[in-house]
Design an enzyme around this catalytic site. Sequence first.
Site, PDB file in Angstrom:
ATOM      1  N   LYS A  72       2.575 -17.151   4.373  1.00  0.00           N
ATOM      2  CA  LYS A  72       3.919 -16.801   4.843  1.00  0.00           C
ATOM      3  C   LYS A  72       4.085 -15.340   5.267  1.00  0.00           C
ATOM      4  CE  LYS A  72       7.332 -19.902   2.980  1.00  0.00           C
ATOM      5  NZ  LYS A  72       8.381 -20.161   1.997  1.00  0.00           N
ATOM      6  N   ASP A 108      14.103 -20.529   5.656  1.00  0.00           N
ATOM      7  CA  ASP A 108      14.349 -20.713   4.214  1.00  0.00           C
ATOM      8  C   ASP A 108      15.751 -20.241   3.813  1.00  0.00           C
ATOM      9  OD1 ASP A 108      11.957 -21.895   3.455  1.00  0.00           O
ATOM     10  OD2 ASP A 108      10.955 -19.980   3.086  1.00  0.00           O
TER      11      ASP A 108
HETATM   12  P1  NAP Z   1       5.999 -16.025  -5.757  1.00  0.00           P
HETATM   13  O1  NAP Z   1       6.172 -15.211  -4.539  1.00  0.00           O
HETATM   14  O2  NAP Z   1       4.668 -16.159  -6.396  1.00  0.00           O
HETATM   15  O3  NAP Z   1       7.033 -15.456  -6.875  1.00  0.00           O
HETATM   16  C1  NAP Z   1       7.142 -16.052  -8.146  1.00  0.00           C
HETATM   17  C2  NAP Z   1       8.260 -15.397  -8.943  1.00  0.00           C
HETATM   18  O4  NAP Z   1       8.397 -16.110 -10.164  1.00  0.00           O
HETATM   19  C3  NAP Z   1       7.966 -13.951  -9.336  1.00  0.00           C
HETATM   20  O5  NAP Z   1       9.174 -13.272  -9.482  1.00  0.00           O
HETATM   21  C4  NAP Z   1       7.266 -14.136 -10.692  1.00  0.00           C
HETATM   22  O6  NAP Z   1       7.387 -12.999 -11.525  1.00  0.00           O
HETATM   23  C5  NAP Z   1       8.084 -15.265 -11.274  1.00  0.00           C
HETATM   24  N1  NAP Z   1       7.338 -16.066 -12.252  1.00  0.00           N
HETATM   25  C6  NAP Z   1       6.212 -16.791 -12.024  1.00  0.00           C
HETATM   26  N2  NAP Z   1       5.843 -17.433 -13.150  1.00  0.00           N
HETATM   27  C7  NAP Z   1       6.749 -17.087 -14.099  1.00  0.00           C
HETATM   28  C8  NAP Z   1       6.892 -17.416 -15.473  1.00  0.00           C
HETATM   29  N3  NAP Z   1       6.035 -18.246 -16.090  1.00  0.00           N
HETATM   30  N4  NAP Z   1       7.931 -16.889 -16.157  1.00  0.00           N
HETATM   31  C9  NAP Z   1       8.803 -16.055 -15.539  1.00  0.00           C
HETATM   32  N5  NAP Z   1       8.713 -15.684 -14.236  1.00  0.00           N
HETATM   33  C10 NAP Z   1       7.698 -16.215 -13.529  1.00  0.00           C
HETATM   34  O7  NAP Z   1       6.494 -17.518  -5.520  1.00  0.00           O
HETATM   35  P2  NAP Z   1       7.649 -18.037  -4.548  1.00  0.00           P
HETATM   36  O8  NAP Z   1       7.072 -18.392  -3.232  1.00  0.00           O
HETATM   37  O9  NAP Z   1       8.786 -17.074  -4.600  1.00  0.00           O
HETATM   38  O10 NAP Z   1       8.037 -19.423  -5.257  1.00  0.00           O
HETATM   39  C11 NAP Z   1       8.784 -19.444  -6.462  1.00  0.00           C
HETATM   40  C12 NAP Z   1       9.264 -20.876  -6.699  1.00  0.00           C
HETATM   41  O11 NAP Z   1      10.131 -21.256  -5.646  1.00  0.00           O
HETATM   42  C13 NAP Z   1       8.125 -21.918  -6.700  1.00  0.00           C
HETATM   43  O12 NAP Z   1       8.399 -22.897  -7.685  1.00  0.00           O
HETATM   44  C14 NAP Z   1       8.216 -22.534  -5.324  1.00  0.00           C
HETATM   45  O13 NAP Z   1       7.728 -23.868  -5.319  1.00  0.00           O
HETATM   46  C15 NAP Z   1       9.720 -22.506  -5.120  1.00  0.00           C
HETATM   47  N6  NAP Z   1      10.107 -22.516  -3.694  1.00  0.00           N
HETATM   48  C16 NAP Z   1      11.033 -23.417  -3.350  1.00  0.00           C
HETATM   49  C17 NAP Z   1      11.439 -23.486  -2.040  1.00  0.00           C
HETATM   50  C18 NAP Z   1      12.442 -24.508  -1.661  1.00  0.00           C
HETATM   51  O14 NAP Z   1      12.652 -24.741  -0.451  1.00  0.00           O
HETATM   52  N7  NAP Z   1      13.120 -25.136  -2.610  1.00  0.00           N
HETATM   53  C19 NAP Z   1      10.915 -22.613  -1.067  1.00  0.00           C
HETATM   54  C20 NAP Z   1       9.968 -21.668  -1.475  1.00  0.00           C
HETATM   55  C21 NAP Z   1       9.577 -21.638  -2.805  1.00  0.00           C
HETATM   56  P3  NAP Z   1       6.367 -11.754 -11.407  1.00  0.00           P
HETATM   57  O15 NAP Z   1       6.820 -10.963 -10.209  1.00  0.00           O
HETATM   58  O16 NAP Z   1       6.518 -11.059 -12.676  1.00  0.00           O
HETATM   59  O17 NAP Z   1       5.000 -12.370 -11.214  1.00  0.00           O
END
Ligand code: NAP
Length: 288
Positions: A72, A108
Amino acid sequence: MLTAKTKICLVVGWPIDHSLSPAMHNAAYEALGIGGEFVYLGANVREGDTEKMVEAMRTLGIRGYACTMPHKVKVLEYLDEVDPIARQIGAVNTVLNDWGVLKGYNTDWLGVVTPLKQLTDLKGKKVAMIGAGGAARAIAFGMTKEGAVFSTIFNRTQERALELVEGLGLDCEIKGLDEIAQASGADIIVNATPVGMKGVMESETPLPKELIKPRHIIFDVVYSLERTRLLREAAEQGAKVVSGIDMVLYQAIEQLALHTGRNLTDEDRNKVERAMRGAIEKVRLDIS
Ligand code: NAP
């Protein structure tokens, strides 16, 4: 019927085997009567192969990509044009091949604000968000654009939250997850972490139930379950809820409009939404 003229769209990322996108988009193409004109498939493309992935689009004349992790952000480097909003968010989830000119977009943020605006006017609403990754960035951009005010971002890694706040020019506090009780003061609380997703984290919630009040709107980005523990408990507390499925759905509708080059009428949008929801349900039944 698929022919040599059928235009190909692909969801590209790693891993994409469980992506809902091909089923959703193909169902929508059928509903719009363009099932022979477009087909939507998936391609597993590993980290490090982003440039080759973009070149393949040029070489093969692929019409559209839906970019997911881990491409992305990296994909921005290789495109001919990037929409100003995608540039500001710092991530591209949609690529369009317009006669050899590759343009990047981000839909998004529309996936976030569309379902929220069906529940409330976002202007002036106080938001607390847990998480500061890629999804959080699109959420913060979209909600701020609609006039919501971010009061606090809670994240494990405070530097990452600081990057988000500075990148989007937000005037908001950054706190650790141990201070989550303060989220209760907001009108809208967003989970932008994977906590609660199907599998090992299914039994977890990022927000203790007792902090949720009937006046809250709780938005969970997790889409691998229709009702995560967070959303179940929020509903039990009398709060309004928005599921990550809605974000997937509404970003996909905007992506379909870009890939097909169609100005969707309200009637088209209703047809597409029904078809996509049906496809999501069917995929769930097939894999459960
Ligand atoms: P990302 O860039 O890897 O960011 C993950 C975020 O979650 C970071 O802030 C991370 O904290 C935090 N995190 C990860 N594991 C954690 C845990 N066990 N406890 C507490 N905080 C935690 O991922 P992303 O792309 O933003 O995706 C995040 C979620 O959104 C995923 O589940 C993804 O599937 C979902 N998502 C949904 C959509 C939708 O259309 N519904 C679209 C995109 C993503 P740190 O910074 O401390 O690592």
